[in-house]
Design an enzyme around this catalytic site. Structure first.
Site, PDB file in Angstrom:
ATOM      1  N   GLN A  11     -14.357  98.639  49.890  1.00 20.40           N
ATOM      2  CA  GLN A  11     -15.091  99.517  48.955  1.00 20.40           C
ATOM      3  C   GLN A  11     -14.217  99.911  47.762  1.00 20.40           C
ATOM      4  OE1 GLN A  11     -18.151 102.327  50.707  1.00 20.40           O
ATOM      5  NE2 GLN A  11     -16.463 102.608  52.137  1.00 20.40           N
ATOM      6  N   ASP A  40      -2.713  87.823  54.324  1.00 19.42           N
ATOM      7  CA  ASP A  40      -2.921  88.577  55.564  1.00 19.42           C
ATOM      8  C   ASP A  40      -1.821  89.637  55.649  1.00 19.42           C
ATOM      9  OD1 ASP A  40      -3.086  89.630  58.054  1.00 19.42           O
ATOM     10  OD2 ASP A  40      -3.152  87.713  59.123  1.00 19.42           O
ATOM     11  N   ALA A  64      -6.628  98.438  54.008  1.00 21.71           N
ATOM     12  CA  ALA A  64      -6.173  99.193  55.180  1.00 21.71           C
ATOM     13  C   ALA A  64      -6.899  98.670  56.399  1.00 21.71           C
ATOM     14  CB  ALA A  64      -6.480 100.688  55.017  1.00 21.71           C
ATOM     15  N   THR A  66      -9.196  99.858  58.817  1.00 31.05           N
ATOM     16  CA  THR A  66     -10.038 101.061  58.778  1.00 31.05           C
ATOM     17  C   THR A  66     -11.022 101.173  59.958  1.00 31.05           C
ATOM     18  OG1 THR A  66     -11.572  99.885  57.333  1.00 31.05           O
ATOM     19  CG2 THR A  66      -9.982 101.341  56.255  1.00 31.05           C
ATOM     20  N   TYR A 103      -3.323 104.630  49.508  1.00 29.66           N
ATOM     21  CA  TYR A 103      -4.420 105.530  49.909  1.00 29.66           C
ATOM     22  C   TYR A 103      -4.268 105.944  51.354  1.00 29.66           C
ATOM     23  CZ  TYR A 103      -5.884 104.445  45.407  1.00 29.66           C
ATOM     24  OH  TYR A 103      -5.856 104.347  44.043  1.00 29.66           O
ATOM     25  N   ASP A 106      -7.922 111.879  55.492  1.00 31.18           N
ATOM     26  CA  ASP A 106      -8.042 113.186  56.151  1.00 31.18           C
ATOM     27  C   ASP A 106      -7.687 113.095  57.637  1.00 31.18           C
ATOM     28  OD1 ASP A 106     -10.365 111.483  55.923  1.00 31.18           O
ATOM     29  OD2 ASP A 106     -11.477 112.947  57.097  1.00 31.18           O
ATOM     30  N   TYR A 129      -5.756 105.331  64.538  1.00 25.61           N
ATOM     31  CA  TYR A 129      -5.928 105.092  63.094  1.00 25.61           C
ATOM     32  C   TYR A 129      -5.211 106.196  62.294  1.00 25.61           C
ATOM     33  CZ  TYR A 129      -8.282 105.283  58.529  1.00 25.61           C
ATOM     34  OH  TYR A 129      -8.557 105.364  57.187  1.00 25.61           O
ATOM     35  N   LYS A 133      -2.012 105.773  59.727  1.00 24.77           N
ATOM     36  CA  LYS A 133      -2.032 106.157  58.306  1.00 24.77           C
ATOM     37  C   LYS A 133      -0.950 107.209  58.024  1.00 24.77           C
ATOM     38  CE  LYS A 133      -4.694 104.925  55.584  1.00 24.77           C
ATOM     39  NZ  LYS A 133      -4.670 103.759  54.660  1.00 24.77           N
ATOM     40  N   TRP A 159     -14.309 110.329  53.661  1.00 30.35           N
ATOM     41  CA  TRP A 159     -15.750 110.035  53.646  1.00 30.35           C
ATOM     42  C   TRP A 159     -16.127 109.180  52.431  1.00 30.35           C
ATOM     43  CZ3 TRP A 159     -18.961 114.913  55.465  1.00 30.35           C
ATOM     44  CH2 TRP A 159     -18.375 115.457  56.617  1.00 30.35           C
TER      45      TRP A 159
HETATM   46  N1  LIG Z   1     -13.789 104.536  54.183  1.00 22.10           N
HETATM   47  C1  LIG Z   1     -13.496 105.821  54.356  1.00 22.10           C
HETATM   48  O1  LIG Z   1     -14.369 106.652  54.685  1.00 22.10           O
HETATM   49  C2  LIG Z   1     -12.097 106.325  54.137  1.00 22.10           C
HETATM   50  C3  LIG Z   1     -11.805 107.663  54.421  1.00 22.10           C
HETATM   51  C4  LIG Z   1     -10.507 108.130  54.203  1.00 22.10           C
HETATM   52  C5  LIG Z   1      -9.535 107.290  53.705  1.00 22.10           C
HETATM   53  N2  LIG Z   1      -9.839 105.978  53.452  1.00 22.10           N
HETATM   54  C6  LIG Z   1      -8.773 105.112  52.947  1.00 22.10           C
HETATM   55  O2  LIG Z   1      -9.170 104.635  51.673  1.00 22.10           O
HETATM   56  C7  LIG Z   1      -8.654 103.306  51.493  1.00 22.10           C
HETATM   57  C8  LIG Z   1      -9.774 102.357  51.108  1.00 22.10           C
HETATM   58  O3  LIG Z   1     -10.759 102.355  52.126  1.00 22.10           O
HETATM   59  P1  LIG Z   1     -12.089 101.484  52.030  1.00 22.10           P
HETATM   60  O4  LIG Z   1     -13.231 102.378  52.403  1.00 22.10           O
HETATM   61  O5  LIG Z   1     -12.134 100.755  50.747  1.00 22.10           O
HETATM   62  O6  LIG Z   1     -11.830 100.487  53.246  1.00 22.10           O
HETATM   63  P2  LIG Z   1     -12.576  99.122  53.581  1.00 22.10           P
HETATM   64  O7  LIG Z   1     -13.866  99.037  52.837  1.00 22.10           O
HETATM   65  O8  LIG Z   1     -12.582  99.019  55.070  1.00 22.10           O
HETATM   66  O9  LIG Z   1     -11.588  98.027  52.978  1.00 22.10           O
HETATM   67  C9  LIG Z   1     -10.349  97.749  53.562  1.00 22.10           C
HETATM   68  C10 LIG Z   1      -9.958  96.338  53.162  1.00 22.10           C
HETATM   69  O10 LIG Z   1      -8.703  96.050  53.790  1.00 22.10           O
HETATM   70  C11 LIG Z   1      -8.751  94.704  54.202  1.00 22.10           C
HETATM   71  N3  LIG Z   1      -7.879  94.390  55.319  1.00 22.10           N
HETATM   72  C12 LIG Z   1      -7.886  94.898  56.563  1.00 22.10           C
HETATM   73  N4  LIG Z   1      -6.976  94.274  57.328  1.00 22.10           N
HETATM   74  C13 LIG Z   1      -6.395  93.329  56.545  1.00 22.10           C
HETATM   75  C14 LIG Z   1      -5.413  92.341  56.754  1.00 22.10           C
HETATM   76  N5  LIG Z   1      -4.807  92.180  57.944  1.00 22.10           N
HETATM   77  N6  LIG Z   1      -5.062  91.539  55.719  1.00 22.10           N
HETATM   78  C15 LIG Z   1      -5.658  91.662  54.523  1.00 22.10           C
HETATM   79  N7  LIG Z   1      -6.610  92.565  54.264  1.00 22.10           N
HETATM   80  C16 LIG Z   1      -6.984  93.383  55.265  1.00 22.10           C
HETATM   81  C17 LIG Z   1     -10.185  94.477  54.659  1.00 22.10           C
HETATM   82  O11 LIG Z   1     -10.440  93.098  54.597  1.00 22.10           O
HETATM   83  P3  LIG Z   1     -11.815  92.463  55.138  1.00 22.10           P
HETATM   84  O12 LIG Z   1     -12.847  92.817  54.093  1.00 22.10           O
HETATM   85  O13 LIG Z   1     -11.526  91.012  55.199  1.00 22.10           O
HETATM   86  O14 LIG Z   1     -12.055  93.088  56.469  1.00 22.10           O
HETATM   87  C18 LIG Z   1     -10.974  95.293  53.641  1.00 22.10           C
HETATM   88  O15 LIG Z   1     -11.427  94.516  52.570  1.00 22.10           O
HETATM   89  C19 LIG Z   1      -7.933 102.949  52.788  1.00 22.10           C
HETATM   90  O16 LIG Z   1      -6.569 103.238  52.659  1.00 22.10           O
HETATM   91  C20 LIG Z   1      -8.532 103.888  53.818  1.00 22.10           C
HETATM   92  O17 LIG Z   1      -7.647 104.160  54.882  1.00 22.10           O
HETATM   93  C21 LIG Z   1     -11.098 105.469  53.639  1.00 22.10           C
END
Ligand SMILES: NC(=O)c1ccc[n+]([C@@H]2O[C@H](COP(=O)([O-])OP(=O)(O)OC[C@H]3O[C@@H](n4cnc5c(N)ncnc54)[C@H](OP(=O)(O)O)[C@@H]3O)[C@@H](O)[C@H]2O)c1
Length: 324
Positions: A11, A40, A64, A66, A103, A106, A129, A133, A159
């Protein structure tokens, strides 16, 4: 300037692409995007090879591990992606005088605080998780603590919704299918737009001419103003979709509140995820006093907008694109 974005298919990664694309014609920017196929992140050699080949001036780690519940049984993988990979990026940044944006979440908190969390509150993650983080944050801080080169920001957010699967889209899908929904009402936090998060990150790191600028390295809470519960958010998005003319089976009154303990999941979640973004707002204010860029003018940064206004905008965009 060379920019390297890890996590292009997530996202936040997609949000960075949406923010950078219109800037590419006018600014001297080259942006390389890496997803799982290109690199990777659980493999040290791949991360190092890509960093050395791309020679970035700015590293943005939007990737990440996630999968919060799955992490309970995939600890090694979660730690490889959320700790080891960012540690390597941080080391590259310090060795080459590079800016690093990362990034976090919470979920580094246990949720027992009464009010809004601030950056200096103690980490005490409940889940694997969250632990991964939190350890990622610590690893980055330690790498930069031993070097005078480079700078970093860790944006703690919560969120998140954007282009991809998220709670808001799940609720809208369920509200189309069912007449009644049950949603947790005793966990609170702040919904955050991935697009807004990408934009404010760049606002901290880049000046009006899209050149890197100096900021104070450290952790920044990066969420909109206000807070809600999962139930409050679900009711709000259903009403927003109805207001946008979408036909739904479930109306806000048919969204029943339940307790988190009635919906047990493998990984425990913090009951309170609400964070305060004052530090980021002040940093953006001091930055924008020196230079105002087009994003500031368009989106009224550094005033952090409230979560509900942005969610309303998101839902009406989904509705207008026929995505609900
Ligand atoms: N989503 C939330 O509600 C939330 C809340 C708090 C904090 N955050 C933080 O915000 C940041 C962005 O989150 P997001 O919502 O954009 O997460 P996301 O949509 O799950 O995207 C994470 C990306 O990381 C990639 N990834 C995971 N494992 C990998 C690996 N081994 N090698 C290469 N790529 C890999 C995934 O690849 P694939 O597409 O191939 O799986 C995915 O595209 C992260 O740091 C997360 O911890 C998110």
């Amino acid at each position: 300037m060379n920019i390297l974005v890890f996590g292009k298919d997530g996202q936040l990664g997609r949000a960075f692409k949406a923010v950078f694309d219109p800037l590419l014609t006018s600014a001297n920017l080259q942006v390389a995007y890496f997803g799982r196929a290109e690199c990777d992140l659980s493999t040290k050699e791949e991360v190092l090879a890509q960093l050395n080949a791309a020679k970035p001036d700015l590293i943005i780690n939007a990737s990440a591990y996630t999968a919060v519940d799955k992490a309970e049984t995939e600890m090694d993988l979660a730690f490889a992606v959320n700790v080891k990979a960012p540690e390597l990026m941080a080391r590259y940044a310090t060795e080459n005088g590079v800016t690093f944006l990362h990034y976090s979440t919470d979920y580094v908190f246990d949720g027992s605080k009464e009010g809004f969390y601030i950056e200096s509150d103690a980490r005490n993650p409940l889940s694997v998780y969250g632990k991964s983080k939190a350890a990622g944050e610590e690893a980055i801080e330690q790498v930069f603590a031993t070097s005078s080169q480079g700078q970093f920001a860790i944006f703690r957010t919560s969120w998140v919704y954007g282009d991809g699967g998220n709670f808001i889209r799940t609720i809208l899908r369920l509200a189309k299918e069912r007449e009644e929904l049950t949603v947790i009402h005793d966990q609170r936090g702040v919904p955050t737009s991935a697009l807004w998060l990408a934009q404010i990150s760049l606002d901290l790191a880049l000046d009006a001419g899209c050149r890197l600028k100096q900021f104070s390295s450290g952790i920044y809470h990066a969420v909109p103003a206000g807070e809600t519960t999962w139930h409050g958010l679900a009711s709000f998005v259903v009403q927003a979709a109805l207001d946008a003319g979408v036909e739904l089976k479930a109306k806000p009154a048919a969204i029943k509140p339940i307790l988190a303990m009635e919906y047990p999941r493998p990984a425990p979640r913090p009951m309170n995820s609400s964070m305060d973004s004052t530090k980021l707002r002040l940093a953006l204010q001091s930055g924008s006093a020196k230079a105002s860029n087009s994003y500031n003018e368009l989106h009224n940064v550094p005033n952090v907008p409230s979560w509900d206004r942005m969610v309303q905008e998101y839902v009406s965009t989904l509705a207008s694109k026929g995505l609900i």
